[in-house]
Design a protein around this motif. Sequence first.
Motif, mmCIF file in Angstrom:
data_model
loop_
_atom_site.group_PDB
_atom_site.id
_atom_site.type_symbol
_atom_site.label_atom_id
_atom_site.label_comp_id
_atom_site.label_asym_id
_atom_site.label_seq_id
_atom_site.Cartn_x
_atom_site.Cartn_y
_atom_site.Cartn_z
ATOM 1 N N PRO A 190 -44.342 -14.500 26.345
ATOM 2 C CA PRO A 190 -43.151 -13.676 26.109
ATOM 3 C C PRO A 190 -43.308 -12.602 25.049
ATOM 4 N N TRP A 191 -44.140 -12.817 24.032
ATOM 5 C CA TRP A 191 -44.272 -11.812 22.972
ATOM 6 C C TRP A 191 -45.043 -10.605 23.475
ATOM 7 N N ARG A 192 -46.129 -10.834 24.213
ATOM 8 C CA ARG A 192 -46.869 -9.702 24.796
ATOM 9 C C ARG A 192 -46.032 -8.995 25.849
ATOM 10 N N LYS A 193 -45.189 -9.752 26.549
ATOM 11 C CA LYS A 193 -44.387 -9.168 27.623
ATOM 12 C C LYS A 193 -43.148 -8.447 27.099
ATOM 13 N N GLY A 194 -42.900 -8.505 25.788
ATOM 14 C CA GLY A 194 -41.858 -7.664 25.210
ATOM 15 C C GLY A 194 -40.520 -8.312 24.952
ATOM 16 N N ILE A 195 -40.508 -9.606 24.630
ATOM 17 C CA ILE A 195 -39.220 -10.255 24.399
ATOM 18 C C ILE A 195 -38.515 -9.713 23.160
ATOM 19 N N LEU A 196 -39.281 -9.301 22.144
ATOM 20 C CA LEU A 196 -38.637 -8.797 20.926
ATOM 21 C C LEU A 196 -37.880 -7.497 21.173
ATOM 22 N N PRO A 197 -38.512 -6.454 21.763
ATOM 23 C CA PRO A 197 -37.715 -5.247 22.063
ATOM 24 C C PRO A 197 -36.596 -5.520 23.065
ATOM 25 N N LEU A 198 -36.794 -6.478 23.973
ATOM 26 C CA LEU A 198 -35.733 -6.809 24.926
ATOM 27 C C LEU A 198 -34.507 -7.349 24.190
ATOM 28 N N MET A 199 -34.729 -8.254 23.255
ATOM 29 C CA MET A 199 -33.607 -8.827 22.510
ATOM 30 C C MET A 199 -32.928 -7.773 21.632
ATOM 31 N N ARG A 200 -33.693 -6.885 21.071
ATOM 32 C CA ARG A 200 -33.103 -5.821 20.260
ATOM 33 C C ARG A 200 -32.266 -4.877 21.121
ATOM 34 N N ALA A 201 -32.791 -4.585 22.319
ATOM 35 C CA ALA A 201 -32.028 -3.726 23.234
ATOM 36 C C ALA A 201 -30.768 -4.448 23.712
ATOM 37 N N ALA A 202 -30.882 -5.745 23.925
ATOM 38 C CA ALA A 202 -29.731 -6.528 24.375
ATOM 39 C C ALA A 202 -28.630 -6.550 23.319
ATOM 40 N N ALA A 203 -29.030 -6.590 22.042
ATOM 41 C CA ALA A 203 -28.038 -6.564 20.964
ATOM 42 C C ALA A 203 -27.253 -5.255 20.998
ATOM 43 N N GLN A 204 -27.949 -4.146 21.280
ATOM 44 C CA GLN A 204 -27.261 -2.859 21.401
ATOM 45 C C GLN A 204 -26.383 -2.824 22.655
ATOM 46 N N LEU A 205 -26.860 -3.441 23.726
ATOM 47 C CA LEU A 205 -26.107 -3.489 24.971
ATOM 48 C C LEU A 205 -24.800 -4.266 24.769
ATOM 49 N N LYS A 206 -24.874 -5.310 23.988
ATOM 50 C CA LYS A 206 -23.681 -6.103 23.687
ATOM 51 C C LYS A 206 -22.646 -5.256 22.956
ATOM 52 N N GLN A 207 -23.119 -4.419 22.042
ATOM 53 C CA GLN A 207 -22.206 -3.551 21.298
ATOM 54 C C GLN A 207 -21.522 -2.539 22.222
#
Length: 412
Positions: A219-236
């Motif tokens: 998951p880290w190589r596949k980009g889970i960190l930027p995904l979660m950060r983008a999801a936080a913005q999506l929630k807003q």
Amino acid sequence: MRIALVIETFNPTSGGAERSTATIANHLIQRGHEVTVLTGYCPEDLPTQPGLTVKTAMLGRPRGVLRLATFVRWASRQLTEYDVSLSVTTSVPASVVQPRAGLVMQAQARSVARRDTSLARAAKRFAIACSTRQIALRLAERRTMRDPFVQQFVAISQYVARDMLRYYAIGDDRITIIPNASEMPSVDAAQRAAWRREIRQSFNIPDDTVMYLFPAIDPWRKGILPLMRAAAQLKQRGVPFVIALAGSVSHTQQRLAEQMQLREQVRMVGRTEQMAALFCAADVTVLPTFHDPSSKVIIESLMMGTPAISSGYNGASDFIEPHDTAGSRRGRVVHEPDDVAGLCQAMTELADAAERERCAKATAGLAESLTMSRHVERLEPVLEAAAEQQRKQSGHSAAASVASSTESVERG
């Protein structure tokens, strides 16, 4: 033809290149060829595959430098016994080299790039430079890419072909691009609807909530960190959504979701054999990977008619936004995987049902062109040409040997 397939480890149940190699072997056998897998390691309880021979160099995975060197030497000596050979690893120079995991040099570079800070990148760069295994892999790859025994290179994406040119100056005349492929079931509308209803109910996902699927073993190589950060913005932004994490899931990902205040938006699916059903249940597959020669999950998602979002460092992104056809986007490509704002925007655009429908319609007919049967159909003539070239070289060598012997006798 008598064909040797070379791979460091062979366990088709683990997925990835090993599963693909087994599938390729099966299709070659169906086409009438004799296939032998040469590997450094395979499980003792490896399921038998009719018509397939597996030869193993040693017990234990060839992860250490000594075991890797032993495997490379052993496999290289075996290759002359076959009409042609196909290596899916850059550690062993075969008649045809198809690096299904991409190039070691690019994988190492991208491993550094995905670190968050300059200090972390410097530390990773130092660790790679000092690792005896990473050094051995680089050296083995360099020898393979320059070995005259290799007749042709096969790239599973434009991304891999560009890396071959970038790192080793291998031109188009020596590279055949055969896009990666997969196997997915044919599903009618009724089955698709049933799977969608069943999975969403089991994970408490309302039908009008956008379900983003993130399938990853790493998951880290596949980009889970930027995904979660983008999801936080999506929630807003007030978008109703859920992210389903499939593959390797641990407490680390759960803690990350909690830190991002996304615990209510995340579902932990874990490892599953029901990927076809998951693709049908999802609205969008999201994989902002830092490095992927050609992701099977993106290919499989599109084969199942589910739009996808990925990065410019994924060879399969060529299917999401084809370069040769205007207006046929099947999702979105965000060039840099850590472009959080761009990723959030892509997720926002595909939260629109009408846009998803347009992208889904663009996948029509794609599944048939991305089957493993079609992949092997294109690979077979490359192997035949390499076998012919190998026969000619063997004939020249034999003729030269006879001529040398005759000359020696005449002098005598």
